[in-house]
Design a protein around this motif. Sequence first.
Motif, PDB file in Angstrom:
ATOM      1  N   ARG A 169       0.882  -1.112   0.048  1.00 17.66           N
ATOM      2  CA  ARG A 169      -0.085   0.042  -0.116  1.00 17.66           C
ATOM      3  C   ARG A 169       0.653   1.200   0.152  1.00 17.66           C
ATOM      4  O   ARG A 169       0.686   2.212  -0.630  1.00 17.66           O
ATOM      5  CB  ARG A 169      -0.988   0.080   0.981  1.00 17.66           C
ATOM      6  CG  ARG A 169      -2.202  -0.639   1.032  1.00 17.66           C
ATOM      7  CD  ARG A 169      -3.471  -0.416   2.181  1.00 17.66           C
ATOM      8  NE  ARG A 169      -2.725  -0.728   3.383  1.00 17.66           N
ATOM      9  CZ  ARG A 169      -2.825  -1.997   4.080  1.00 17.66           C
ATOM     10  NH1 ARG A 169      -3.359  -3.098   3.119  1.00 17.66           N
ATOM     11  NH2 ARG A 169      -2.248  -2.497   5.045  1.00 17.66           N
ATOM     12  N   LEU A 170       1.880   1.310   0.952  1.00 21.36           N
ATOM     13  CA  LEU A 170       2.632   2.397   0.797  1.00 21.36           C
ATOM     14  C   LEU A 170       3.424   2.785  -0.280  1.00 21.36           C
ATOM     15  O   LEU A 170       3.691   3.707  -0.619  1.00 21.36           O
ATOM     16  CB  LEU A 170       3.717   2.394   2.220  1.00 21.36           C
ATOM     17  CG  LEU A 170       2.955   2.316   3.442  1.00 21.36           C
ATOM     18  CD1 LEU A 170       4.032   2.046   4.799  1.00 21.36           C
ATOM     19  CD2 LEU A 170       2.448   3.919   3.767  1.00 21.36           C
ATOM     20  N   GLY A 171       3.782   1.432  -1.110  1.00 23.05           N
ATOM     21  CA  GLY A 171       4.300   1.644  -2.379  1.00 23.05           C
ATOM     22  C   GLY A 171       3.799   2.431  -3.383  1.00 23.05           C
ATOM     23  O   GLY A 171       4.067   3.029  -4.302  1.00 23.05           O
ATOM     24  N   LEU A 172       2.223   2.546  -3.244  1.00 20.57           N
ATOM     25  CA  LEU A 172       1.351   3.304  -4.218  1.00 20.57           C
ATOM     26  C   LEU A 172       1.523   4.890  -3.785  1.00 20.57           C
ATOM     27  O   LEU A 172       0.815   5.760  -4.696  1.00 20.57           O
ATOM     28  CB  LEU A 172      -0.116   2.753  -4.223  1.00 20.57           C
ATOM     29  CG  LEU A 172      -0.279   1.359  -4.936  1.00 20.57           C
ATOM     30  CD1 LEU A 172      -1.890   1.141  -4.809  1.00 20.57           C
ATOM     31  CD2 LEU A 172       0.051   1.539  -6.321  1.00 20.57           C
ATOM     32  N   ALA A 173       1.486   5.007  -2.396  1.00 22.15           N
ATOM     33  CA  ALA A 173       1.243   6.602  -1.924  1.00 22.15           C
ATOM     34  C   ALA A 173       2.166   7.480  -2.622  1.00 22.15           C
ATOM     35  O   ALA A 173       3.341   7.572  -2.640  1.00 22.15           O
ATOM     36  CB  ALA A 173       1.529   6.345  -0.390  1.00 22.15           C
ATOM     37  N   ASP A 174       1.369   8.977  -2.791  1.00 22.98           N
ATOM     38  CA  ASP A 174       2.007  10.074  -2.955  1.00 22.98           C
ATOM     39  C   ASP A 174       1.911  10.711  -1.539  1.00 22.98           C
ATOM     40  O   ASP A 174       2.655  11.606  -1.162  1.00 22.98           O
ATOM     41  CB  ASP A 174       1.306  10.759  -3.939  1.00 22.98           C
ATOM     42  CG  ASP A 174       1.018  10.299  -5.405  1.00 22.98           C
ATOM     43  OD1 ASP A 174       2.207  10.082  -5.886  1.00 22.98           O
ATOM     44  OD2 ASP A 174       0.101   9.687  -5.846  1.00 22.98           O
ATOM     45  N   ASP A 175       1.010  10.432  -0.888  1.00 20.68           N
ATOM     46  CA  ASP A 175       0.628  11.297   0.716  1.00 20.68           C
ATOM     47  C   ASP A 175       0.367  10.135   1.462  1.00 20.68           C
ATOM     48  O   ASP A 175      -0.223   9.026   1.268  1.00 20.68           O
ATOM     49  CB  ASP A 175      -0.528  12.260   0.348  1.00 20.68           C
ATOM     50  CG  ASP A 175      -0.154  13.049  -0.709  1.00 20.68           C
ATOM     51  OD1 ASP A 175       0.927  14.051  -0.685  1.00 20.68           O
ATOM     52  OD2 ASP A 175      -0.863  13.049  -1.786  1.00 20.68           O
ATOM     53  N   VAL A 176       0.788  10.299   2.558  1.00 22.04           N
ATOM     54  CA  VAL A 176       0.241   9.263   3.715  1.00 22.04           C
ATOM     55  C   VAL A 176       0.030  10.047   4.995  1.00 22.04           C
ATOM     56  O   VAL A 176       0.411  11.013   5.494  1.00 22.04           O
ATOM     57  CB  VAL A 176       1.659   8.439   4.140  1.00 22.04           C
ATOM     58  CG1 VAL A 176       1.422   7.425   5.450  1.00 22.04           C
ATOM     59  CG2 VAL A 176       2.220   7.671   2.950  1.00 22.04           C
ATOM     60  N   VAL A 177      -0.973   9.415   5.666  1.00 15.67           N
ATOM     61  CA  VAL A 177      -1.401  10.091   6.964  1.00 15.67           C
ATOM     62  C   VAL A 177      -1.511   8.894   8.140  1.00 15.67           C
ATOM     63  O   VAL A 177      -2.065   7.785   7.830  1.00 15.67           O
ATOM     64  CB  VAL A 177      -3.066  10.525   6.935  1.00 15.67           C
ATOM     65  CG1 VAL A 177      -3.453  10.733   8.383  1.00 15.67           C
ATOM     66  CG2 VAL A 177      -3.269  11.699   6.005  1.00 15.67           C
ATOM     67  N   VAL A 178      -0.655   9.141   9.060  1.00 12.54           N
ATOM     68  CA  VAL A 178      -0.336   8.209   9.967  1.00 12.54           C
ATOM     69  C   VAL A 178      -1.576   8.000  10.954  1.00 12.54           C
ATOM     70  O   VAL A 178      -1.380   9.249  11.515  1.00 12.54           O
ATOM     71  CB  VAL A 178       1.089   8.110  10.570  1.00 12.54           C
ATOM     72  CG1 VAL A 178       1.236   6.978  11.752  1.00 12.54           C
ATOM     73  CG2 VAL A 178       2.303   7.902   9.369  1.00 12.54           C
ATOM     74  N   ASN A 179      -2.138   7.220  11.213  1.00 13.07           N
ATOM     75  CA  ASN A 179      -3.371   7.447  12.139  1.00 13.07           C
ATOM     76  C   ASN A 179      -3.287   6.195  13.278  1.00 13.07           C
ATOM     77  O   ASN A 179      -4.021   5.522  13.439  1.00 13.07           O
ATOM     78  CB  ASN A 179      -4.625   7.112  11.290  1.00 13.07           C
ATOM     79  CG  ASN A 179      -5.911   7.329  12.240  1.00 13.07           C
ATOM     80  OD1 ASN A 179      -5.779   8.065  13.128  1.00 13.07           O
ATOM     81  ND2 ASN A 179      -6.869   6.514  11.990  1.00 13.07           N
ATOM     82  N   ASP A 180      -2.147   6.590  14.070  1.00 13.89           N
ATOM     83  CA  ASP A 180      -1.935   5.689  15.172  1.00 13.89           C
ATOM     84  C   ASP A 180      -2.336   6.186  16.349  1.00 13.89           C
ATOM     85  O   ASP A 180      -1.882   5.534  17.371  1.00 13.89           O
ATOM     86  CB  ASP A 180      -0.497   5.204  15.226  1.00 13.89           C
ATOM     87  CG  ASP A 180       0.532   6.388  15.104  1.00 13.89           C
ATOM     88  OD1 ASP A 180       0.039   7.337  14.990  1.00 13.89           O
ATOM     89  OD2 ASP A 180       1.874   5.938  15.242  1.00 13.89           O
ATOM     90  N   GLY A 181      -2.722   7.482  16.632  1.00 10.89           N
ATOM     91  CA  GLY A 181      -3.224   8.248  17.835  1.00 10.89           C
ATOM     92  C   GLY A 181      -4.539   8.241  17.844  1.00 10.89           C
ATOM     93  O   GLY A 181      -5.444   7.715  17.344  1.00 10.89           O
TER      94      GLY A 181
END
Length: 203
Positions: A169-181
């Motif tokens: 999935r991350l290999g496709l990403a232009d942008d990433v939102v980390v939602n671990d909080g």
Amino acid sequence: MSRFVIGLTGGIAAGKSEVSRRFEALGITVADADLAARAVVAPGSEGLARIAAHFGNEILLADGQLDRAALRARIFDSAQERQALEAITHPAIRQLLRQTCEQADGPYAIAAIPLLTEAGGRQQYPWLDRILVVDVPVAVQHARLMQRDGIDTALADRMIAAQASREARLGLADDVVVNDGHPDHLQAHVERLDRAYRALATR
């Protein structure tokens, strides 16, 4: 008309729906692949007629709706039948998502596609201008699944393993939102991306 389209994806229990809601609160249209999947097999649709022609009327309920349990049973052990179903539904879902995004008001639109990586990514969705991945560590995903669905650790493992890997999935990403909080931490990320997408859409 929105000609700038963001593909939104992420693994199970990553928080895609929460991110979608926050974009919608900023006035952005979100076209949901899950809703599109239901629409293309609604009673009276061409998709449902084609499914019935292939699988037989026994996959229809008395009121003309799709009997999802019967269809699942038909495709469960047959890769060939599953591919036949996907050949009918997937192009229709892609077309409906694109149509919804292009007809949306606003500078850009979002196509929320949970299984974007599994469905072929950019190859199947060449009209996506950028891809936004909602990302969480697998351990967080696992804990959320167990809590959300009330399932045991073995089933949570299987549900995560049934999807594409986090790395794919991350290999496709232009942008990433980390939602671990906490979900409220998402707001600043969403607002920053919204400003960036509005700027890109007007170029």
